[in-house]
Design a protein around this motif. Structure first.
Motif, PDB file in Angstrom:
ATOM      1  N   ILE A 188       0.891  -1.156   0.000  1.00  0.00           N
ATOM      2  CA  ILE A 188       0.000   0.000   0.000  1.00  0.00           C
ATOM      3  C   ILE A 188       0.928   1.205   0.000  1.00  0.00           C
ATOM      4  O   ILE A 188       1.572   1.497   1.011  1.00  0.00           O
ATOM      5  CB  ILE A 188      -0.912   0.026   1.244  1.00  0.00           C
ATOM      6  N   GLY A 189       1.032   1.854  -1.154  1.00  0.00           N
ATOM      7  CA  GLY A 189       1.993   2.939  -1.279  1.00  0.00           C
ATOM      8  C   GLY A 189       3.387   2.406  -1.012  1.00  0.00           C
ATOM      9  O   GLY A 189       3.780   1.375  -1.531  1.00  0.00           O
ATOM     10  N   PRO A 190       4.138   3.062  -0.141  1.00  0.00           N
ATOM     11  CA  PRO A 190       5.506   2.622   0.126  1.00  0.00           C
ATOM     12  C   PRO A 190       5.601   1.469   1.135  1.00  0.00           C
ATOM     13  O   PRO A 190       6.669   0.923   1.351  1.00  0.00           O
ATOM     14  CB  PRO A 190       6.171   3.878   0.701  1.00  0.00           C
ATOM     15  N   LEU A 191       4.472   1.092   1.763  1.00  0.00           N
ATOM     16  CA  LEU A 191       4.491   0.043   2.779  1.00  0.00           C
ATOM     17  C   LEU A 191       4.288  -1.328   2.147  1.00  0.00           C
ATOM     18  O   LEU A 191       3.268  -1.600   1.518  1.00  0.00           O
ATOM     19  CB  LEU A 191       3.399   0.281   3.826  1.00  0.00           C
ATOM     20  N   ASN A 192       5.271  -2.202   2.330  1.00  0.00           N
ATOM     21  CA  ASN A 192       5.165  -3.601   1.896  1.00  0.00           C
ATOM     22  C   ASN A 192       4.791  -4.445   3.099  1.00  0.00           C
ATOM     23  O   ASN A 192       5.281  -4.210   4.191  1.00  0.00           O
ATOM     24  CB  ASN A 192       6.498  -4.098   1.335  1.00  0.00           C
ATOM     25  N   PHE A 193       3.932  -5.420   2.887  1.00  0.00           N
ATOM     26  CA  PHE A 193       3.570  -6.325   3.969  1.00  0.00           C
ATOM     27  C   PHE A 193       3.435  -7.737   3.433  1.00  0.00           C
ATOM     28  O   PHE A 193       3.228  -7.947   2.251  1.00  0.00           O
ATOM     29  CB  PHE A 193       2.268  -5.894   4.665  1.00  0.00           C
ATOM     30  N   SER A 194       3.596  -8.702   4.322  1.00  0.00           N
ATOM     31  CA  SER A 194       3.371 -10.095   3.936  1.00  0.00           C
ATOM     32  C   SER A 194       2.829 -10.850   5.139  1.00  0.00           C
ATOM     33  O   SER A 194       3.177 -10.567   6.283  1.00  0.00           O
ATOM     34  CB  SER A 194       4.650 -10.757   3.420  1.00  0.00           C
ATOM     35  N   ALA A 195       1.957 -11.785   4.860  1.00  0.00           N
ATOM     36  CA  ALA A 195       1.404 -12.687   5.871  1.00  0.00           C
ATOM     37  C   ALA A 195       2.009 -14.053   5.599  1.00  0.00           C
ATOM     38  O   ALA A 195       1.895 -14.580   4.489  1.00  0.00           O
ATOM     39  CB  ALA A 195      -0.107 -12.732   5.775  1.00  0.00           C
ATOM     40  N   GLU A 196       2.684 -14.613   6.605  1.00  0.00           N
ATOM     41  CA  GLU A 196       3.383 -15.875   6.429  1.00  0.00           C
ATOM     42  C   GLU A 196       2.909 -16.873   7.473  1.00  0.00           C
ATOM     43  O   GLU A 196       2.609 -16.492   8.605  1.00  0.00           O
ATOM     44  CB  GLU A 196       4.894 -15.649   6.505  1.00  0.00           C
ATOM     45  N   THR A 197       2.833 -18.132   7.076  1.00  0.00           N
ATOM     46  CA  THR A 197       2.265 -19.179   7.921  1.00  0.00           C
ATOM     47  C   THR A 197       3.204 -20.364   8.008  1.00  0.00           C
ATOM     48  O   THR A 197       3.754 -20.814   7.004  1.00  0.00           O
ATOM     49  CB  THR A 197       0.913 -19.641   7.339  1.00  0.00           C
ATOM     50  N   TRP A 198       3.374 -20.872   9.233  1.00  0.00           N
ATOM     51  CA  TRP A 198       4.143 -22.084   9.508  1.00  0.00           C
ATOM     52  C   TRP A 198       3.174 -23.099  10.093  1.00  0.00           C
ATOM     53  O   TRP A 198       2.499 -22.813  11.077  1.00  0.00           O
ATOM     54  CB  TRP A 198       5.263 -21.806  10.505  1.00  0.00           C
ATOM     55  N   LYS A 199       3.093 -24.281   9.496  1.00  0.00           N
ATOM     56  CA  LYS A 199       2.158 -25.310   9.939  1.00  0.00           C
ATOM     57  C   LYS A 199       2.897 -26.456  10.609  1.00  0.00           C
ATOM     58  O   LYS A 199       3.794 -27.049  10.025  1.00  0.00           O
ATOM     59  CB  LYS A 199       1.357 -25.849   8.753  1.00  0.00           C
ATOM     60  N   GLY A 200       2.515 -26.754  11.833  1.00  0.00           N
ATOM     61  CA  GLY A 200       3.050 -27.901  12.552  1.00  0.00           C
ATOM     62  C   GLY A 200       1.966 -28.943  12.701  1.00  0.00           C
ATOM     63  O   GLY A 200       0.833 -28.746  12.278  1.00  0.00           O
ATOM     64  N   SER A 201       2.287 -30.054  13.318  1.00  0.00           N
ATOM     65  CA  SER A 201       1.295 -31.112  13.488  1.00  0.00           C
ATOM     66  C   SER A 201       0.233 -30.723  14.512  1.00  0.00           C
ATOM     67  O   SER A 201      -0.919 -31.110  14.383  1.00  0.00           O
ATOM     68  CB  SER A 201       1.981 -32.419  13.894  1.00  0.00           C
ATOM     69  N   ASP A 202       0.601 -29.943  15.520  1.00  0.00           N
ATOM     70  CA  ASP A 202      -0.343 -29.580  16.582  1.00  0.00           C
ATOM     71  C   ASP A 202      -0.856 -28.147  16.509  1.00  0.00           C
ATOM     72  O   ASP A 202      -1.918 -27.840  17.027  1.00  0.00           O
ATOM     73  CB  ASP A 202       0.299 -29.785  17.962  1.00  0.00           C
ATOM     74  N   GLN A 203      -0.068 -27.250  15.911  1.00  0.00           N
ATOM     75  CA  GLN A 203      -0.477 -25.848  15.869  1.00  0.00           C
ATOM     76  C   GLN A 203       0.063 -25.153  14.632  1.00  0.00           C
ATOM     77  O   GLN A 203       0.926 -25.682  13.946  1.00  0.00           O
ATOM     78  CB  GLN A 203      -0.031 -25.118  17.129  1.00  0.00           C
ATOM     79  N   THR A 204      -0.464 -23.955  14.382  1.00  0.00           N
ATOM     80  CA  THR A 204      -0.075 -23.148  13.232  1.00  0.00           C
ATOM     81  C   THR A 204       0.285 -21.762  13.733  1.00  0.00           C
ATOM     82  O   THR A 204      -0.428 -21.198  14.566  1.00  0.00           O
ATOM     83  CB  THR A 204      -1.239 -23.069  12.217  1.00  0.00           C
ATOM     84  N   ILE A 205       1.395 -21.235  13.224  1.00  0.00           N
ATOM     85  CA  ILE A 205       1.836 -19.891  13.594  1.00  0.00           C
ATOM     86  C   ILE A 205       1.667 -18.973  12.385  1.00  0.00           C
ATOM     87  O   ILE A 205       2.078 -19.317  11.278  1.00  0.00           O
ATOM     88  CB  ILE A 205       3.305 -19.898  14.058  1.00  0.00           C
ATOM     89  N   HIS A 206       1.063 -17.796  12.614  1.00  0.00           N
ATOM     90  CA  HIS A 206       0.883 -16.769  11.592  1.00  0.00           C
ATOM     91  C   HIS A 206       1.684 -15.543  12.004  1.00  0.00           C
ATOM     92  O   HIS A 206       1.591 -15.109  13.159  1.00  0.00           O
ATOM     93  CB  HIS A 206      -0.585 -16.366  11.468  1.00  0.00           C
ATOM     94  N   VAL A 207       2.454 -15.004  11.075  1.00  0.00           N
ATOM     95  CA  VAL A 207       3.212 -13.782  11.331  1.00  0.00           C
ATOM     96  C   VAL A 207       2.966 -12.822  10.178  1.00  0.00           C
ATOM     97  O   VAL A 207       3.056 -13.205   9.014  1.00  0.00           O
ATOM     98  CB  VAL A 207       4.731 -14.060  11.456  1.00  0.00           C
ATOM     99  N   THR A 208       2.627 -11.571  10.503  1.00  0.00           N
ATOM    100  CA  THR A 208       2.479 -10.528   9.501  1.00  0.00           C
ATOM    101  C   THR A 208       3.674  -9.593   9.625  1.00  0.00           C
ATOM    102  O   THR A 208       3.969  -9.105  10.719  1.00  0.00           O
ATOM    103  CB  THR A 208       1.169  -9.744   9.700  1.00  0.00           C
ATOM    104  N   PHE A 209       4.339  -9.379   8.503  1.00  0.00           N
ATOM    105  CA  PHE A 209       5.489  -8.491   8.458  1.00  0.00           C
ATOM    106  C   PHE A 209       5.098  -7.177   7.817  1.00  0.00           C
ATOM    107  O   PHE A 209       4.428  -7.163   6.783  1.00  0.00           O
ATOM    108  CB  PHE A 209       6.630  -9.109   7.644  1.00  0.00           C
ATOM    109  N   GLY A 210       5.493  -6.078   8.412  1.00  0.00           N
ATOM    110  CA  GLY A 210       5.413  -4.762   7.801  1.00  0.00           C
ATOM    111  C   GLY A 210       6.824  -4.406   7.393  1.00  0.00           C
ATOM    112  O   GLY A 210       7.700  -4.274   8.256  1.00  0.00           O
TER     113      GLY A 210
END
Length: 99
Positions: A62-84
């Motif tokens: 969005i304009g000069p701001l780059n972002f990404s949503a990244e996901t790591w999947k394990g057998s018991d849980q999932t981690i989501h991280v959003t980077f600005g």
């Protein structure tokens, strides 16, 4: 005699590959402990050092701001991280539903 050695070597190689796969599957980096190490503002490279490469990535700008949503999947849980840019902006963890 030579064929017997080759067959023995091939069998041992196969057993080693199976054991290695099971060992890696048993030590997922996607844990509550690794999630607790993640902090807002942490550089992407440090997150990758803790969790490895993500299983899913999406993003945009969005304009000069780059972002990404990244996901790591394990057998018991999932981690989501959003980077600005290249820093952690948001993080979350969820328990995977039982099959």
């Amino acid at each position: 005699m030579k064929n017997r050695r080759v067959r023995s070597w091939m069998r041992n190689l196969g057993i080693g590959a199976i054991c290695g796969t099971l060992l890696l599957a048993g030590c997922s980096r996607v844990t509550a402990e690794s999630y607790a190490k993640l902090n807002v503002g942490m550089p992407r490279a440090e997150v990758y050092g803790i969790l490895g490469d993500p299983d899913e990535v999406s993003g945009g700008a969005i304009g000069p701001l780059n972002f990404s949503a990244e996901t790591w999947k394990g057998s018991d849980q999932t981690i989501h991280v959003t980077f600005g840019g290249d820093k952690v902006a948001l993080k979350s963890i969820q328990k995977n539903p039982a099959d």
